[in-house]
Design an enzyme around this catalytic site. Structure first.
Site, PDB file in Angstrom:
ATOM      1  N   LEU A   1      -4.909   6.855  -1.758  1.00 39.40           N
ATOM      2  CA  LEU A   1      -4.932   8.320  -1.677  1.00 39.40           C
ATOM      3  C   LEU A   1      -6.195   8.815  -0.974  1.00 39.40           C
ATOM      4  O   LEU A   1      -6.331  10.007  -0.706  1.00 39.40           O
ATOM      5  CB  LEU A   1      -4.809   8.929  -3.079  1.00 39.40           C
ATOM      6  CG  LEU A   1      -3.497   8.603  -3.803  1.00 39.40           C
ATOM      7  CD1 LEU A   1      -3.445   9.259  -5.180  1.00 39.40           C
ATOM      8  CD2 LEU A   1      -2.283   9.035  -2.982  1.00 39.40           C
ATOM      9  N   LYS A   2      -7.118   7.916  -0.692  1.00 40.13           N
ATOM     10  CA  LYS A   2      -8.373   8.265   0.006  1.00 40.13           C
ATOM     11  C   LYS A   2      -8.955   9.555  -0.572  1.00 40.13           C
ATOM     12  O   LYS A   2      -9.112  10.557   0.140  1.00 40.13           O
ATOM     13  CB  LYS A   2      -8.136   8.435   1.503  1.00 40.13           C
ATOM     14  CG  LYS A   2      -7.669   7.184   2.209  1.00 40.13           C
ATOM     15  CD  LYS A   2      -7.651   7.409   3.716  1.00 40.13           C
ATOM     16  CE  LYS A   2      -7.107   6.233   4.457  1.00 40.13           C
ATOM     17  NZ  LYS A   2      -5.673   5.993   4.251  1.00 40.13           N
TER      18      LYS A   2
ATOM     19  N   LYS B   1       0.854  -1.185   0.000  1.00 44.31           N
ATOM     20  CA  LYS B   1       0.000   0.000   0.000  1.00 44.31           C
ATOM     21  C   LYS B   1       0.895   1.243   0.000  1.00 44.31           C
ATOM     22  O   LYS B   1       1.761   1.390   0.864  1.00 44.31           O
ATOM     23  CB  LYS B   1      -0.884   0.015   1.242  1.00 44.31           C
ATOM     24  CG  LYS B   1      -1.861   1.183   1.257  1.00 44.31           C
ATOM     25  CD  LYS B   1      -2.790   1.116   2.445  1.00 44.31           C
ATOM     26  CE  LYS B   1      -2.238   1.816   3.653  1.00 44.31           C
ATOM     27  NZ  LYS B   1      -2.148   3.269   3.531  1.00 44.31           N
TER      28      LYS B   1
HETATM   29  O1  C5P Z   1      -0.633  -0.006  11.165  1.00 47.29           O
HETATM   30  P1  C5P Z   1      -0.651   1.466  10.988  1.00 47.29           P
HETATM   31  O2  C5P Z   1      -1.513   2.180  11.983  1.00 47.29           O
HETATM   32  O3  C5P Z   1       0.700   2.086  10.836  1.00 47.29           O
HETATM   33  O4  C5P Z   1      -1.361   1.591   9.552  1.00 47.29           O
HETATM   34  C1  C5P Z   1      -1.765   2.777   9.132  1.00 47.29           C
HETATM   35  C2  C5P Z   1      -1.873   2.739   7.642  1.00 47.29           C
HETATM   36  O5  C5P Z   1      -3.206   2.366   7.270  1.00 47.29           O
HETATM   37  C3  C5P Z   1      -1.647   4.120   7.091  1.00 47.29           C
HETATM   38  O6  C5P Z   1      -0.997   3.979   5.838  1.00 47.29           O
HETATM   39  C4  C5P Z   1      -3.016   4.685   6.950  1.00 47.29           C
HETATM   40  O7  C5P Z   1      -3.097   5.636   5.931  1.00 47.29           O
HETATM   41  C5  C5P Z   1      -3.821   3.444   6.603  1.00 47.29           C
HETATM   42  N1  C5P Z   1      -5.254   3.532   6.860  1.00 47.29           N
HETATM   43  C6  C5P Z   1      -5.791   3.744   8.098  1.00 47.29           C
HETATM   44  N2  C5P Z   1      -7.138   3.870   8.256  1.00 47.29           N
HETATM   45  C7  C5P Z   1      -7.956   3.758   7.230  1.00 47.29           C
HETATM   46  C8  C5P Z   1      -7.409   3.489   5.966  1.00 47.29           C
HETATM   47  C9  C5P Z   1      -6.049   3.383   5.817  1.00 47.29           C
HETATM   48  O8  C5P Z   1      -5.042   3.810   9.079  1.00 47.29           O
HETATM   49  N3  C5P Z   1      -9.257   3.822   7.370  1.00 47.29           N
END
Ligand code: C5P
Length: 235
Positions: free
Chosen positions: A64-65, A36
């Site tokens: 990129l949400k 990702k």
């Molecule tokens: O495991 P960690 O907290 O580091 O993971 C965070 C990752 O997951 C980031 O790249 C964040 O952008 C992504 N993410 C998130 N929540 C979402 C979608 C994606 O934390 N709803």
């Protein structure tokens, strides 16, 4: 193997420089792990970096949400259409018309059409946070409402907090893929994530894809932790 459609792992390649990201990714097998790329690395290194990762053989989720007016989201997606992406994300709260425009823009992709997934409620938001934002429903109810809308529009999946997965699975049974970030080993630090689950819970909830970020990338021995989580999936 636990079952045929087991939980799969997406690694969040969140680094502040390309060198560290590439050094880490060399340790990973593209046949097992998907990557990702989020705003941090994309804004730092752009499409060229994404292409580099794809060339290494990885399937890439460009996270990129996107969240904007329908025309802007649609044009942004069209601008990505030269890339051979596996998955892209938009915010469901951008609304139905925005999601429909995003979906229509997938036809511009030159090689493969990527999966389009909708972010429901960020796993960094607590019950109080969503109340403060004006949502009157609980997190579970909000995730369900946004997942149903995503399904109606024809998205391929939803990104949702692990603690809501069981709740939404009761109402949404078929082929909407579930992708869950906020995965932490039992008792470990949650950083800014307020809605976390363990890998064991994710596997029990039969989540399609878990996103592993800092659990891996902040670890002194990322491969050891990855192997531990993989062994839970395949045990
Ligand atoms: O495991 P960690 O907290 O580091 O993971 C965070 C990752 O997951 C980031 O790249 C964040 O952008 C992504 N993410 C998130 N929540 C979402 C979608 C994606 O934390 N709803």
């Amino acid at each position: 193997m636990k079952n045929f459609s087991h939980t799969k792992i997406i690694i969040a390649l969140d680094y502040s420089n390309e060198r560290d990201a590439l050094q880490f990714i060399k340790k990973l097998d593209p046949k097992i792990y998907k990557i990702k790329i989020g705003k941090e690395m994309f804004l730092l290194s752009g499409k060229v970096f994404v292409e580099k990762i794809i060339k290494l053989g990885f399937k890439v989720f460009l996270d990129l949400k996107l969240h904007d007016i329908p025309n802007t989201v649609s044009k942004a997606i069209i601008s990505l259409s030269t890339l051979n992406l596996w998955m892209i994300s938009i915010h469901v709260t951008g609304g139905r018309e925005m999601m429909e425009s995003a979906k229509s823009s997938l036809s511009y992709f030159k090689i493969n059409k990527p999966f389009l997934v909708g972010v429901t409620v960020l796993s960094s938001l607590s019950k109080l946070d969503i109340k403060e934002l004006g949502f009157s429903r609980t997190i579970d109810e909000t995730v369900l409402l946004l997942s149903k809308l995503s399904k109606k529009v024809g998205l391929d999946g939803v990104v949702c907090p692990g603690n809501s997965v069981n709740y939404i699975k009761k109402s949404i049974k078929d082929n909407l893929k579930i992708i869950t970030p906020g995965i932490r080993m039992q008792g470990s630090f949650s950083h800014d994530q307020k809605n976390i689950i363990t890998p064991e819970q994710a596997i029990n909830y039969n989540i399609d894809y878990i996103i592993l970020g800092r659990t891996i990338t902040f670890s002194k021995n990322p491969i050891k932790i990855l192997e531990k989580i993989s062994s839970l999936i395949f045990s």
